[in-house]
Design an enzyme around this catalytic site. Structure first.
Site, PDB file in Angstrom:
ATOM      1  CD  GLU A 227      -2.930   1.171   2.289  1.00  9.80           C
ATOM      2  OE1 GLU A 227      -4.029   1.718   2.129  1.00  9.80           O
ATOM      3  OE2 GLU A 227      -2.574   0.681   3.378  1.00  9.80           O
ATOM      4  CG  MET A 365       0.206  -3.246   4.826  1.00  5.80           C
ATOM      5  SD  MET A 365      -0.832  -1.835   4.366  1.00  5.80           S
ATOM      6  CE  MET A 365      -2.017  -2.649   3.291  1.00  5.80           C
ATOM      7  CD  GLU A 366      -4.718  -1.868   5.663  1.00  6.93           C
ATOM      8  OE1 GLU A 366      -5.283  -1.142   4.832  1.00  6.93           O
ATOM      9  OE2 GLU A 366      -3.778  -1.471   6.374  1.00  6.93           O
ATOM     10  CG  ASN A 367      -0.183  -6.906   4.079  1.00  5.22           C
ATOM     11  OD1 ASN A 367      -0.151  -6.075   3.192  1.00  5.22           O
ATOM     12  ND2 ASN A 367       0.736  -6.959   5.042  1.00  5.22           N
ATOM     13  CD  GLU A 400      -2.873  -1.972  10.622  1.00  6.53           C
ATOM     14  OE1 GLU A 400      -3.369  -2.226   9.509  1.00  6.53           O
ATOM     15  OE2 GLU A 400      -2.414  -0.856  10.912  1.00  6.53           O
ATOM     16  CG  HIS A 403      -7.635  -1.553   7.833  1.00  2.00           C
ATOM     17  ND1 HIS A 403      -8.419  -0.596   7.225  1.00  2.00           N
ATOM     18  CD2 HIS A 403      -6.588  -0.875   8.380  1.00  2.00           C
ATOM     19  CE1 HIS A 403      -7.873   0.598   7.400  1.00  2.00           C
ATOM     20  NE2 HIS A 403      -6.766   0.456   8.106  1.00  2.00           N
ATOM     21  CD  GLU A 422      -5.591   3.535   6.639  1.00  6.74           C
ATOM     22  OE1 GLU A 422      -5.686   3.296   7.873  1.00  6.74           O
ATOM     23  OE2 GLU A 422      -5.078   2.733   5.855  1.00  6.74           O
TER      24      GLU A 422
END
Length: 966
Positions: A227, A365-367, A400, A403, A422
């Site tokens: 991202e 990071m919300e992978n 996270e 998300h 966000e």
């Protein structure tokens, strides 16, 4: 994505005294106009024109990516094979994809069924080998092609393969056009691409992350951060959030390494060509966007559990540190069921992994299914982690995992709607932590950490709307800021309060159910919430998301028998003073009104949908106070008439105002002073009323504002006088708290003790300094190890008032530290040292191998915030080392943060011009807006100093001559 936490001292605030008389108003308007003219003269009043940009054509789109990657952890390269099932929607002879820093070796398209070109005999390229233009040598042409003649009729079958005849790399737009010798007909087929790339050291795309094994050996992991627009650095793809597909991922890795991706492992088998290598295959993902794809190859331990819904939860840690993953595991296992119940939508994947990455630019990071974190945002050592670290980990995990539904299951259609992801996650993380840890009083902390931080930025002329048009990739990173995150969270909080929890949850379920595995825009969320609540959500919220800024609500009161008449008016609040434009923006403002009869509940709720409004409160006695914005929930500032404000101030001393309202009142007054609407001296007098204050977050906000004022006054010759004021304000609470925890104390007491002792120590409070030195000596000698909650204030105190020996000891402690939290704790305070020689040593250290790349920013920022000399030295250091720093952080938000932390504390007009001139000759496209904002803040600081410095000085001298009594 969670951005790494900004320094608390960046959070600034705002509110109001009585209406100024006409002559003063004219003076304020004049000052405001002069400040804006100064902005225009420096070219700071408007953003530069945006670069032209076009999104990918829609004639070809992916259905499924079958992707195999083989990273080389020694040479820092990777090989890739992509077979993408694609849909040709309209006939074309080219395919346009995103591609950056990748060399495509071969590319071909295999149509399914009868969708093949008309047969004939003509020369065709059987294969194309090409390098991206960045990698050509002097003797190479753009393509190294092998031509052959073949009979298309011989290839006329189900596996007919059309080889690309060329690759046109558009490096500036990060695209590649694959050209084919014949037209690709509508229908489905398979796009095959072989490619190679570099495991870069830029913390984006597919990159290498350095770590040290327990035996002391330096090794590298291969990790991802996609991202906003960096999946294209790992494989050619349609790298836009609305172009979703499924993914079948395989990784070819050393057999002694852990390999992870979004989904669970379904096969692990020896690799044919090398007995030391295995191929790991993962299950097919749901339909998802490219920026949420992730893979990690490295050495890790893990702890695991199952949520009550049966989801496998694992936390991956550096080898030997599995114990440090248990707190995050506990939070994650509580959080998944909370969100499942809140949204009434189950978590859609069979597992969720949380992994600590050594070199990581963001906070997390919300992978989907594989959430990546900085080590400090995930790991908690039961003995050596401080209370604030536990709280941060809880918030980041909550953010996270939110998300996984809001962003991953339903994704924004384009980056214009980034705030949907966000802002929502930044709000609901607090709801989640409040559920898991009610003792944190987390919603009061929200006001100080997010609400006021957003208002500080949004009061600038160079702010931007929540929804900002985004085109070129270089523009995306700029909006990962306090507007998208903190203002987004604040207006969602206001909306939730306006709608009510029941209808809000109902609307969220409607939204997630309708758009799951699809994309949505802001308007889609408003429609769902409107249908659930029956309220005019779109009409209200469009005034908050489509225009920048927020209102100042002016209120005056009149007693009419047993009732109180309130006259309300709204105008845009500006950091430079009263709004002077002709067409003043208007907002639809949900307003709550409370009285001293019941300070914790609203006596009335209204929607202010016009510039002026009168409200009558029934049965309010003349001696009762009236307050707007109960709980500081509405995203606006309130300016009270003098009489109304006077009646509210006793509520600070006797604590009859709730903590969050005491915070809001002080915060608003401070911002009014910064804007020149009231005198800073008036705010200093109010600050002295907090002598009985027990609440951590209220003190945190006070500390922050006094830190801002101290930085401003470091440009004067009476800096020491403001430090005396700080000592006077903080000494009583410091004496009450003492150095050691008392029976029955909890999380907030630990936070407050660290805050107060750090403030007193930095200001040079004699008793605090002596005790800090004694405890530091015992700590270094191993006699009595400092508790984690006391380390930051002690380190800060001894460095601020220490010498070269103290700094050397701190650097030694840094080198010996096994835990990244401890290293970061030391890095953040190194800038407190005052000697020019030692400051230079700290700056040099910032770029050394001892400091992880993402942490260099906080070391340099700490120097800039530590002293007037440090600020000048940090700015010079940045200019002297710009090429290295820009090369390290270009295109990411860290470059913006570096600039902001380093220059925003200046308070001389000419510095705004100097900063602007430097970045005109050293462009930083992803930081353009930040540079404009910094220059504006420098001018605002200069105006504030000219306006109030003398009156502040006189007030501090009077206090010294006649100290106030408690």
């Amino acid at each position: 994505m969670w951005l790494a936490a900004a320094a608390p001292s960046l959070a600034r605030r705002l509110l109001f005294l009585g209406p100024p008389p006409p002559p003063l108003l004219l003076l304020l308007l004049s000052r405001s106009s002069r400040c804006r003219r100064r902005l225009h003269s420096l070219g700071l009043a408007a953003m530069p024109e945006k670069r032209p940009f076009e999104r990918l054509p829609a004639d070809v789109c992916p259905i499924n990516y079958s992707l195999c990657l083989k990273p080389d952890l020694l040479d820092f390269t990777f090989e890739g094979k992509l077979e993408a099932s694609a849909q040709v929607r309209q006939a074309t002879n080219q395919i346009v994809m995103n591609c950056a820093d990748i060399d495509i070796i071969t590319a071909s398209y295999v149509p399914e069924g009868d969708e093949v070109p008309r047969p004939g005999i003509e020369p065709r390229l059987l294969s194309v080998k090409a390098r991206s233009p960045n990698h050509w040598t002097a003797r190479e042409s753009p393509t190294d092609c092998v031509f052959r003649c073949f009979d298309n009729r011989k290839q006329f079958s189900d596996n007919f393969e059309i080889h690309a005849t060329g690759f046109n790399y558009q490096n500036e737009d990060e695209k590649v056009t694959l050209s084919f010798p014949s037209t690709l007909q509508p229908g489905t087929g398979t796009l095959k691409i072989d490619f190679v790339g570099e495991l870069n050291d830029k913390m984006k795309g597919f990159y290498r992350s350095k770590y040290t094994t327990p035996s002391g050996e330096v090794r590298y992991a291969a990790v991802t951060q996609f991202e906003a627009t960096d999946a294209r650095r790992a494989f050619p793809c349609w790298d836009e959030p609305a172009i979703k597909a499924t993914f079948d991922i395989s990784l070819v890795v050393p057999k002694d390494r852990v390999a992870l991706s979004n989904m669970n492992v379904i096969d692990r088998k020896p690799y044919p060509d090398d007995e030391n290598v295995v191929e790991v295959k993962f299950a097919r993902t749901p339909v998802m966007s490219t920026y949420l794809v992730a893979f990690v190859v490295g050495e890790y331990d893990f702890v695991e559990t199952r949520s009550k819904d049966g989801v496998c939860v694992r936390v991956y840690t550096p080898v030997g540190k599995a114990e440090q993953g248990k707190f995050a595991l506990e939070v994650a296992a509580k959080t998944l069921p909370f969100y499942k119940d809140y949204f009434n939508v189950p978590y859609p994947l069979p597992k969720i992994d949380l992994i600590a990455i050594a070199d990581f630019a963001a906070g997390a990071m919300e992978n989907w299914g594989l959430v990546t974190y900085r080590e400090t945002a995930l790991l908690i050592d039961p003995k050596n982690s401080c209370s604030s670290s536990r709280q941060w980990v809880a918030l980041v995990v909550g953010h996270e995992l939110a998300h996984q539904w809001f962003g991953n299951l339903v994704t924004m259609e384009w980056w214009t709607h980034l705030w949907l992801n966000e802002g929502f996650a930044s709000w609901i993380e607090y709801l989640c932590v409040d559920h898991c840890f009610p003792e944190y009083d987390i919603w009061t902390q929200f006001v100080s950490a997010d609400y006021t931080r957003a208002q500080e930025l949004d009061a600038l002329d160079n702010s931007h709307p929540i929804e900002v048009s985004v085109g070129h990739p270089s523009e995306v990173d700029e909006i990962f800021d306090a507007i998208s995150y903190s203002k987004g969270a604040s207006v969602i909080r206001m909306l939730h309060d306006y709608i009510g929890d029941k209808d809000f949850k109902k609307g969220m379920n409607m939204y997630l159910t309708k758009f799951q595995q699809k994309n949505a825009a802001t308007e889609d969320l408003w429609e769902s919430l409107e249908n659930a609540s029956g309220k005019p959500i779109a009409a209200v919220m469009n005034t908050w998301t489509k225009q920048m800024g927020f209102p100042l609500i002016y209120v005056e009161a009149e007693q009419i028998e047993d009732d109180r008449l309130l006259r309300l008016s709204q105008r845009k609040f500006c950091a430079s003073g009263p709004y002077v434009g002709e067409d003043c923006p208007q907002w639809m403002v949900p307003i709550t009104i409370s009285t001293s009869e019941d300070s914790s509940h609203a006596k009335m709720k209204i929607l202010m949908d016009k510039p002026e409004m009168n409200v009558v409160l029934k049965d309010v006695k003349p001696d009762q106070w009236v307050k707007l914005n109960l709980g500081t929930v509405g995203f606006y500032r309130t300016q009270y008439s003098s009489a109304m404000l006077e009646s509210l101030l006793p509520g600070i001393r006797d604590l009859s105002l709730p903590p969050v309202d005491r915070l809001g009142l002080q915060n608003d007054l401070f911002s009014l002073a910064r804007a020149g609407i009231i005198s800073t001296v008036e705010v200093l007098k109010v600050m002295e009323a907090f002598v009985n204050e027990p609440n951590y977050t209220v003190w945190s906000d006070l500390s922050c504002n006094l830190g801002i004022l101290s930085t401003l006054l470091s440009h004067t010759d009476f800096y020491e006088e403001i430090q005396e004021f700080v000592k006077d304000v903080f000494s009583p609470i410091g004496e009450r708290l003492g150095w050691d925890p008392k029976p029955g104390e909890g999380h907030l007491d630990a936070l407050l003790r660290g805050l107060v002792l750090g403030k007193l120590g930095k200001a040079g409070h004699k008793a605090t300094l002596e005790e800090a030195r004694r405890r530091f000596k015992d700590h270094v000698e191993g006699k009595q190890i400092l508790s984690a909650d006391l380390r930051s204030p002690v380190y800060l105190t001894v460095l601020k008032h220490g010498d070269g020996t103290t700094l050397d000891i701190m650097l030694k402690l840094h080198k010996q530290a096994d835990m990244q939290e401890e290293k970061n704790r030391i890095e953040r305070v190194l800038g407190a040292t005052l000697s020019p020689e030692l400051i230079q040593k700290v700056l040099t250290f910032a770029l050394s191998e001892e400091v992880r790349p993402q942490d260099t920013v906080s070391v340099i920022g700490g120097v800039a915030g530590g002293s007037k000399h440090g600020r000048k030295a940090a700015w010079k250091f940045i200019k002297d080392n710009w090429e290295e720093l820009y090369n390290r952080y270009q295109g990411g938000f860290l470059i913006s943060r570096l600039i902001k932390l380093s220059v925003e504390g200046f308070a001389v007009d000419k510095m705004a011009g100097e900063v602007k001139a430097f970045f005109e000759s050293h462009p930083a496209p992803s930081a353009e807006r930040t540079i404009q904002q910094c220059c504006e803040n420098i001018l605002l600081n200069a105006a504030w100093l000219k306006r109030d410095a003398e009156s502040i000085h006189q007030y501090l001298l009077q206090r010294k001559a006649s100290p106030p009594t408690a």
